[in-house]
Scaffold this active site. Structure first.
Site, PDB file in Angstrom:
ATOM      1  CG  ASP A 106      -3.222   1.753  -1.783  1.00 28.34           C
ATOM      2  OD1 ASP A 106      -4.363   1.476  -2.166  1.00 28.34           O
ATOM      3  OD2 ASP A 106      -2.732   1.310  -0.726  1.00 28.34           O
ATOM      4  CG  HIS A 120      -5.222  -1.735  -0.880  1.00 31.92           C
ATOM      5  ND1 HIS A 120      -5.550  -0.652  -0.097  1.00 31.92           N
ATOM      6  CD2 HIS A 120      -6.178  -2.674  -0.643  1.00 31.92           C
ATOM      7  CE1 HIS A 120      -6.656  -0.937   0.580  1.00 31.92           C
ATOM      8  NE2 HIS A 120      -7.055  -2.139   0.264  1.00 31.92           N
ATOM      9  CG  HIS A 177      -1.626  -1.109   1.650  1.00 29.48           C
ATOM     10  ND1 HIS A 177      -2.989  -1.123   1.499  1.00 29.48           N
ATOM     11  CD2 HIS A 177      -1.293  -2.308   2.173  1.00 29.48           C
ATOM     12  CE1 HIS A 177      -3.464  -2.301   1.919  1.00 29.48           C
ATOM     13  NE2 HIS A 177      -2.458  -3.037   2.327  1.00 29.48           N
ATOM     14  CE1 TYR A 178      -2.231   6.251  -1.969  1.00 26.47           C
ATOM     15  CE2 TYR A 178      -0.918   5.927  -3.955  1.00 26.47           C
ATOM     16  CZ  TYR A 178      -2.079   6.372  -3.329  1.00 26.47           C
ATOM     17  OH  TYR A 178      -3.077   6.922  -4.084  1.00 26.47           O
ATOM     18  CB  THR A 179       0.666   6.297   4.185  1.00 27.61           C
ATOM     19  OG1 THR A 179       1.547   7.202   3.501  1.00 27.61           O
ATOM     20  CG2 THR A 179       1.484   5.259   4.935  1.00 27.61           C
ATOM     21  CD  GLU A 226      -1.004   1.466   4.555  1.00 26.56           C
ATOM     22  OE1 GLU A 226      -0.576   2.296   3.703  1.00 26.56           O
ATOM     23  OE2 GLU A 226      -2.198   1.111   4.653  1.00 26.56           O
TER      24      GLU A 226
HETATM   25 ZN   LIG Z   1      -4.091   0.540   0.728  1.00 28.78          ZN
END
Ligand SMILES: [Zn+2]
Length: 229
Positions: free
Chosen positions: A145, A135, A28-30, A93
């Site tokens: 993301d 994600h 993911h990215y935050t 993340e």
């Molecule tokens: Zn995510």
């Protein structure tokens, strides 16, 4: 490889379901303005979200949830016949403001730390290369993301995940069937699923269209999966 991990526990986790392997790695990215804001949210009992790890832009790695516990990062999700993937996955993340707050390149130090962390996880769990996903792969109708700037190709070169070879012979016409074979949920509008595929495996153009290059990459993925079956 010198992986240094700092523990910063989050209360947001529960028991994994019984008899379920840990066989997925979801990145993911935050998607928040700052790392601090993101980490605060991932540890806020009211927010009810978390991940096992956070990788900051300088390569610092935080552990929020032990791998043996279920972190709450994927939400409604699907891959290769399974849904609600938190139960069988490890979630990372990666700090980046994301498309909403000023999406930018992932720094080299951060990518190196992500790679080391993934290799460390893959050495301890039976996670096939094709189950290292975004994600956006597992929730294509909701999520973007970690997005098209994330260096999936570089990770694959280092043994994390799959990258399709460019092969014109691999072009596929039955795109929906092929996307399902790769693992996607395909009961959505096809362009939605195609954009998710492109964000991961054809990041040069996120069009949602099954153009020639996209079909060849899809075919290349099928070949890569076959070779890794
Ligand atoms: Zn995510």
């Amino acid at each position: 490889m010198s992986l240094r991990i700092r523990d910063l526990p989050s209360p947001n986790h529960d028991e994994r379901p019984a008899d379920t392997p840990i066989d997925m790695l979801i990145l993911h990215y935050t998607g928040m303005r700052s790392a601090g804001e993101a980490i605060e949210r991932l540890r806020d009992p009211v927010a009810r979200v978390s991940s096992h790890y956070v990788v900051d832009e300088d390569g610092a790695v935080l552990r929020l949830v032990p791998e043996a516990r279920r972190a709450w990062h994927a939400g409604v999700s699907y891959w290769r016949g399974h849904s609600l993937l938190n139960g069988r996955s490890i979630g990372i993340e990666i700090v980046n403001p994301g498309h909403e707050w000023g999406y930018h390149d992932f720094p080299a130090l951060q990518m190196a730390a992500v790679c080391d962390l993934c290799l460390d996880i893959l050495a301890r769990h039976p996670i096939p290369a094709r189950n290292v996903v975004a994600h956006s792969d597992v929730a294509p109708d909701r999520k973007e993301d970690p997005g098209e700037l994330f260096d999936w190709e570089g990770l694959a070169r280092n043994g994390v995940g799959l990258w399709p070879a460019d092969s014109d012979a691999a072009c596929r016409d039955d795109v929906r069937v092929a996307l399902a074979d790769i693992g996607y949920r395909v009961d959505l509008d096809l362009p939605v699923v195609l954009r998710a595929f492109q964000r991961h495996w054809r990041p040069e153009a996120i069009t949602g269209e099954a153009d020639d290059r996209t079909r060849c990459r899809i075919g290349g993925m099928l070949e890569a999966i076959g070779a890794n079956a």
